[in-house]
Design a protein around this motif. Sequence first.
Motif, PDB file in Angstrom:
ATOM      1  N   GLY A  62       0.835  -1.293   0.000  1.00 33.75           N
ATOM      2  CA  GLY A  62       0.097   0.008  -0.019  1.00 33.75           C
ATOM      3  C   GLY A  62       0.768   1.185   0.070  1.00 33.75           C
ATOM      4  O   GLY A  62       0.518   2.274  -0.875  1.00 33.75           O
ATOM      5  N   VAL A  63       1.816   1.178   0.841  1.00 35.30           N
ATOM      6  CA  VAL A  63       2.763   2.782   0.718  1.00 35.30           C
ATOM      7  C   VAL A  63       3.281   2.972  -0.650  1.00 35.30           C
ATOM      8  O   VAL A  63       3.319   4.115  -0.929  1.00 35.30           O
ATOM      9  CB  VAL A  63       3.926   2.283   1.967  1.00 35.30           C
ATOM     10  CG1 VAL A  63       4.861   3.729   1.756  1.00 35.30           C
ATOM     11  CG2 VAL A  63       3.404   2.358   3.328  1.00 35.30           C
ATOM     12  N   ALA A  64       3.682   1.822  -1.219  1.00 39.97           N
ATOM     13  CA  ALA A  64       4.427   2.344  -2.581  1.00 39.97           C
ATOM     14  C   ALA A  64       3.245   2.738  -3.670  1.00 39.97           C
ATOM     15  O   ALA A  64       3.559   3.578  -4.335  1.00 39.97           O
ATOM     16  CB  ALA A  64       5.137   1.115  -2.945  1.00 39.97           C
ATOM     17  N   GLY A  65       1.995   2.173  -3.266  1.00 39.55           N
ATOM     18  CA  GLY A  65       1.221   2.607  -4.270  1.00 39.55           C
ATOM     19  C   GLY A  65       0.477   3.819  -4.000  1.00 39.55           C
ATOM     20  O   GLY A  65       0.265   4.852  -5.115  1.00 39.55           O
ATOM     21  N   LEU A  66       0.460   4.143  -2.788  1.00 37.66           N
ATOM     22  CA  LEU A  66       0.042   5.624  -2.557  1.00 37.66           C
ATOM     23  C   LEU A  66       1.205   6.772  -2.993  1.00 37.66           C
ATOM     24  O   LEU A  66       0.877   7.713  -3.288  1.00 37.66           O
ATOM     25  CB  LEU A  66      -0.218   5.690  -0.918  1.00 37.66           C
ATOM     26  CG  LEU A  66      -1.401   5.171  -0.302  1.00 37.66           C
ATOM     27  CD1 LEU A  66      -1.413   5.334   0.964  1.00 37.66           C
ATOM     28  CD2 LEU A  66      -2.474   5.983  -0.952  1.00 37.66           C
ATOM     29  N   ILE A  67       2.416   6.358  -2.835  1.00 33.66           N
ATOM     30  CA  ILE A  67       3.448   7.333  -3.175  1.00 33.66           C
ATOM     31  C   ILE A  67       3.543   7.328  -4.687  1.00 33.66           C
ATOM     32  O   ILE A  67       3.618   8.417  -5.299  1.00 33.66           O
ATOM     33  CB  ILE A  67       4.981   6.554  -2.936  1.00 33.66           C
ATOM     34  CG1 ILE A  67       4.821   6.861  -1.124  1.00 33.66           C
ATOM     35  CG2 ILE A  67       6.105   7.417  -3.491  1.00 33.66           C
ATOM     36  CD1 ILE A  67       6.241   6.181  -0.618  1.00 33.66           C
ATOM     37  N   THR A 276       9.118   3.030  -0.189  1.00 36.81           N
ATOM     38  CA  THR A 276       9.561   4.331  -0.740  1.00 36.81           C
ATOM     39  C   THR A 276      10.201   4.669  -1.880  1.00 36.81           C
ATOM     40  O   THR A 276       9.688   5.233  -2.943  1.00 36.81           O
ATOM     41  CB  THR A 276       9.964   5.092   0.523  1.00 36.81           C
ATOM     42  OG1 THR A 276       9.463   5.149   1.816  1.00 36.81           O
ATOM     43  CG2 THR A 276      10.095   6.745   0.272  1.00 36.81           C
ATOM     44  N   ALA A 277      11.142   3.597  -2.079  1.00 37.87           N
ATOM     45  CA  ALA A 277      12.010   3.659  -3.255  1.00 37.87           C
ATOM     46  C   ALA A 277      11.013   2.954  -4.279  1.00 37.87           C
ATOM     47  O   ALA A 277      11.243   3.540  -5.519  1.00 37.87           O
ATOM     48  CB  ALA A 277      13.378   2.840  -3.045  1.00 37.87           C
ATOM     49  N   TYR A 278      10.452   2.089  -4.099  1.00 40.89           N
ATOM     50  CA  TYR A 278       9.235   1.571  -5.024  1.00 40.89           C
ATOM     51  C   TYR A 278       8.534   2.502  -5.599  1.00 40.89           C
ATOM     52  O   TYR A 278       8.333   2.829  -6.859  1.00 40.89           O
ATOM     53  CB  TYR A 278       8.704   0.284  -4.664  1.00 40.89           C
ATOM     54  CG  TYR A 278       9.234  -1.077  -4.769  1.00 40.89           C
ATOM     55  CD1 TYR A 278       9.254  -1.776  -5.981  1.00 40.89           C
ATOM     56  CD2 TYR A 278      10.049  -1.713  -3.575  1.00 40.89           C
ATOM     57  CE1 TYR A 278      10.005  -2.854  -5.984  1.00 40.89           C
ATOM     58  CE2 TYR A 278      10.753  -2.742  -3.997  1.00 40.89           C
ATOM     59  CZ  TYR A 278      10.650  -3.488  -4.957  1.00 40.89           C
ATOM     60  OH  TYR A 278      11.246  -4.632  -5.199  1.00 40.89           O
ATOM     61  N   GLY A 279       8.103   3.143  -4.771  1.00 40.61           N
ATOM     62  CA  GLY A 279       6.924   4.326  -4.888  1.00 40.61           C
ATOM     63  C   GLY A 279       7.409   5.142  -5.737  1.00 40.61           C
ATOM     64  O   GLY A 279       6.755   5.726  -6.882  1.00 40.61           O
ATOM     65  N   LEU A 280       8.666   5.792  -5.584  1.00 38.91           N
ATOM     66  CA  LEU A 280       9.287   7.040  -6.379  1.00 38.91           C
ATOM     67  C   LEU A 280      10.000   6.376  -7.738  1.00 38.91           C
ATOM     68  O   LEU A 280       9.729   7.027  -8.585  1.00 38.91           O
ATOM     69  CB  LEU A 280      10.526   7.245  -5.489  1.00 38.91           C
ATOM     70  CG  LEU A 280      10.272   8.042  -4.002  1.00 38.91           C
ATOM     71  CD1 LEU A 280      11.342   8.697  -3.365  1.00 38.91           C
ATOM     72  CD2 LEU A 280       9.433   9.271  -4.294  1.00 38.91           C
ATOM     73  N   VAL A 281      10.293   5.249  -7.741  1.00 39.48           N
ATOM     74  CA  VAL A 281      10.963   4.609  -8.990  1.00 39.48           C
ATOM     75  C   VAL A 281       9.645   4.414  -9.694  1.00 39.48           C
ATOM     76  O   VAL A 281       9.561   4.901 -11.037  1.00 39.48           O
ATOM     77  CB  VAL A 281      11.460   3.176  -8.843  1.00 39.48           C
ATOM     78  CG1 VAL A 281      11.797   2.561 -10.033  1.00 39.48           C
ATOM     79  CG2 VAL A 281      12.955   3.657  -8.257  1.00 39.48           C
ATOM     80  N   GLY A 282       8.706   3.917  -9.419  1.00 39.41           N
ATOM     81  CA  GLY A 282       7.378   3.848 -10.048  1.00 39.41           C
ATOM     82  C   GLY A 282       6.725   4.849 -10.594  1.00 39.41           C
ATOM     83  O   GLY A 282       6.342   5.146 -11.754  1.00 39.41           O
ATOM     84  N   ARG A 283       6.871   6.142  -9.905  1.00 36.87           N
ATOM     85  CA  ARG A 283       6.126   7.438 -10.237  1.00 36.87           C
ATOM     86  C   ARG A 283       7.121   8.140 -11.420  1.00 36.87           C
ATOM     87  O   ARG A 283       6.624   8.841 -12.238  1.00 36.87           O
ATOM     88  CB  ARG A 283       6.151   8.248  -8.889  1.00 36.87           C
ATOM     89  CG  ARG A 283       5.677   9.572  -9.304  1.00 36.87           C
ATOM     90  CD  ARG A 283       5.271  10.330  -7.820  1.00 36.87           C
ATOM     91  NE  ARG A 283       4.521  11.487  -7.906  1.00 36.87           N
ATOM     92  CZ  ARG A 283       3.466  11.818  -8.011  1.00 36.87           C
ATOM     93  NH1 ARG A 283       2.332  11.035  -7.980  1.00 36.87           N
ATOM     94  NH2 ARG A 283       2.707  13.034  -8.024  1.00 36.87           N
TER      95      ARG A 283
END
Length: 488
Positions: A62-67, A276-283
Amino acid sequence: MNAGVAAAALAVVSVATAVIGFYGLRISRTTGDFYVASRTVRPWWNASAIGGEYLSAASFLGVAGLILLSGTDALWFPVGYTAGYLMLLLFVAAPLRRSGAYTIPDFTEARLDSRAVRKVTSLVVVLVGWLYIVPQLHGAALTIRITTGLPSWVGSVAVVVVVCLTVVAGGMRSITFVQAFQYWLKLTALAVPILFILFVLAGTGYSPVAAPAVNPTGQPPASLYSNVSLLVALLFGTLGLPHVLVRFYTNPDGQSARRTTLIVLGLLSVFYLFPTAYGLVGRMFAPELGRSGQPDAMVLLLPRELVGGAAGDLLAALVVAGAFAAFLSTTSGLVVSLAGVVSQDVLGAGVGGFRLAAVVSAVVPLGFALMTDSLALAGSVGLVFAFTASTVCPVLLLGIWWRGLTDAGAIAGMVTGGLLCGGAMIAGSVAGAANTPAWLAQPAAWSVPTAFAVMVLVSRATAGRVPATLSRVMTRLHTPERPLATGR
């Protein structure tokens, strides 16, 4: 994603969990083993186990998805999840261990000398546990459907079956070994693929895609109120999570409980670097994953999206294994904590009652999970934190640190907080996310202070109901244990 590889990863995690759980059966013999591992779990083992059960579907997916969707607004989730443990260290860990209780209802009954308080606390704890289990089963359903193509219900049922087997086999003793293993599996399952992805991006000259100017779902950025209310929910909600608090009963003494909490802070801080890194890389490199309507699946899909080939499939399988470990570890911790409450208050204490209560505690939320769906794991877990912060947290903090708390005040505060926060959750669910105002979508900013205020005011109005055992109980909570003899 290769469905066969993903299915194999899920099978390996499930079998490893069951084998480790059955190993615990060899040394689980007494009621104390099943409830609190006979209070002999050392800090590093306990900290790893807490990391295993606390880092749930919301943390892993969930955290990565929200980021991915919201950018920096979503960073309050890892900050709040971790900072909540600092509050546990400062205000709850050692006194709660010194109380000598097995469960949260045990503590409230001993502190306030009231069976009525125990019954209300038991009801709240069971409700919190069931609300928290449902998102884990939703996460398992999403993972199974995305990675293998099997029906969603298979994931939810598989988690419940594996959890029941391990919990029934050895109780808290078995689950301690399982959850410690699962923390390190989850950390590895996130760290290895994201590091590999970063190396690939650096070596192939991938160009970042412009981050979306608005949330791909069309929702506006979170307001200041929403962020503050979320932080209140996460900070205070951590103090009342039953599966976390029961872990402190397994430490040998209060000093070990504090040391365990310090280690947990370090483990959580390291872990949250990776979602957090997953979310930023995905974004930056794959924002289209946020437009699919299932941002929680981004962690599962990113290795295949950016690496591809057999290497991408293997990395994705490792992530799938870690995700399933997250669902299993959190659900097992919740089932153990609920089984302790249900068996003592409904089915009768003892190993047989504990095992039956464990099955009941897992099957009931499975029914709710099969009838509902969730598209935002971190958001739904955040609401559970708000409910916990509005009910269990006030009675714990005031029970430990304020001599004026009475049974009437505790009941009034828990009921008020539960009705207000629960009502907001139901109203928001009926209205839908797009039509729910911020004060209703994030109720902790007003429901938590109201619960505390009601608890204090009613306690002052019923000051004559302060229990006669108050001085003895408070002395026990706040007197450090004598150091163990060393032979010198």
